[in-house]
Design a protein around this motif. Structure first.
Motif, short mmCIF file in Angstrom:
data_model
loop_
_atom_site.label_atom_id
_atom_site.label_comp_id
_atom_site.label_asym_id
_atom_site.label_seq_id
_atom_site.Cartn_x
_atom_site.Cartn_y
_atom_site.Cartn_z
N TYR A 68 0.71 -1.11 -0.07
CA TYR A 68 -0.11 0.04 -0.02
C TYR A 68 0.85 1.39 0.00
N ASN A 93 0.82 5.69 0.36
CA ASN A 93 0.24 6.78 1.25
C ASN A 93 0.91 8.33 0.86
N ASN A 98 -7.62 3.92 5.54
CA ASN A 98 -8.40 4.40 4.28
C ASN A 98 -7.47 4.98 3.27
N TYR A 99 -6.36 5.97 4.01
CA TYR A 99 -5.37 6.55 3.29
C TYR A 99 -4.36 5.68 2.55
N TRP A 100 -4.21 4.48 2.80
CA TRP A 100 -3.22 3.55 2.37
C TRP A 100 -3.99 2.69 1.17
N ILE A 101 -3.50 3.06 -0.16
CA ILE A 101 -3.89 2.64 -1.15
C ILE A 101 -3.25 1.50 -2.03
N ASP A 157 -7.99 -0.83 -4.19
CA ASP A 157 -8.23 -1.24 -2.76
C ASP A 157 -7.45 -0.27 -1.84
N ASP A 158 -7.97 -0.52 -0.82
CA ASP A 158 -7.09 0.03 0.11
C ASP A 158 -7.05 -0.56 1.53
N LYS A 166 -6.35 12.54 -1.75
CA LYS A 166 -6.79 12.16 -0.31
C LYS A 166 -6.32 13.28 0.58
#
Length: 298
Positions: free
Chosen positions: A134, A136, A144-147, A153-154, A297
């Motif tokens: 993920y 950020n 939810n900020y790690w995509i 997806d996150d 984000k």
């Protein structure tokens, strides 16, 4: 025990990936949620109990190779990761597999599938496995900020799925009856996270985070240098090669630029290893589209 030093002494790439799948630290400190993530002290004991096992397997990796050839119809990283753990649990002299890939079916409808239920040191554990990468681009720590590198997806979505779907399925009466004893559920999370601005408080202190760039940013920042060596890390080389890259993954600057052009055209990310001045690091190269999702984000 320094797991990286032990890994560096293993010769076979599949055995190194298996060891990484077991011994590498989770990106998230398990103390953030002791009810969800597999306990670090338990993982360390599991590794120590199997050092002889890994050395013996490295001396004769043929059974592992044959197993992977037979069972890996799907070459996606998550399936490879789970297959490696399946082999480990099945062949471990210290672990008893009670259930593996067990489906829960009610009225001809599949509710879900349980990855593993094992017995280790007289305790029973339900384990859901996941290998994730993920990114950020913000100062925010919320999951939810790690995509994901594809932007689809996150981390919050993954954790929510485990908590609200996968763990409840594992405690369905069908599964509980087959096991016959109480068991505790954990998420076995491995991978690597990338952030350019902020390291979250929930970061595992022994887990290394990386950085990321767009393709254009990389080409503007890096130039061909005789002091640098580049490794293109195609899946499944997103496991032990993040720590110790295979020499077969080396590419020239010219080859790397051609590959970047291809990845951009196909709108796909690229995992890159860079060795310079005795130091090795990994860098995630992403498309402008994913970068826009990350920066949105902020």
């Amino acid at each position: 025990m320094d797991w990286k030093i032990f890994l560096s002494n293993l010769k076979d790439s599949a055995v190194r990936d298996l060891f990484w799948s077991v011994a590498s630290p989770s990106p998230i400190n398990c103390n953030v949620n002791t009810d969800l993530f597999f306990p670090e002290d338990l993982q360390q004991q599991l590794v120590l109990d199997h050092l002889d096992y890994f050395e013996a397997l490295d001396a004769n990796p043929t059974p592992l190779h044959l197993f992977l050839e037979l069972h890996l119809n799907n070459k996606r990283l998550g399936y490879i990761f789970e297959a490696l753990l399946f082999y480990f649990f099945r062949t471990s002299p210290h672990v008893l597999v009670l259930l593996a890939n067990e489906q829960v079916i009610v009225d001809k409808q599949t509710l879900g599938e349980v990855d593993f239920i094992i017995e280790y040191k007289h305790n029973i554990y339900h384990i859901e496995t996941s290998v994730k990468y993920y990114l950020n681009a913000t100062q925010e720590e919320q999951f939810n900020y790690w995509i994901g590198s594809s932007g689809n997806d996150d981390l919050k979505g993954k954790v929510d799925k485990v908590v609200t779907k996968q763990i409840p399925v594992a405690h369905h009466p069908q599964i509980a009856e087959k096991v016959g004893f109480p068991y505790t559920s954990f998420l076995w999370l491995k991978g690597k996270f990338y952030s350019n601005k902020h390291l979250p408080d929930w970061k595992n202190s022994v887990s290394e985070f990386g950085t990321f760039m767009t393709y254009n940013q990389f080409l503007e920042t890096y130039r061909e240098k005789t002091t640098q060596m580049y490794f293109v890390l195609d899946r499944p080389a997103w496991m032990s090669d993040l720590v110790l890259p295979s020499q077969k993954l080396v590419c020239t600057w010219h080859e790397l630029k051609l590959r970047i052009k291809e990845q951009e055209k196909n709108q796909k990310a690229l995992h890159l290893g860079i060795f310079e001045n005795g130091s090795y690091q990994t860098l995630f190269l992403i498309t402008d589209k994913v970068n826009q999702l990350l920066t949105a984000k902020q």
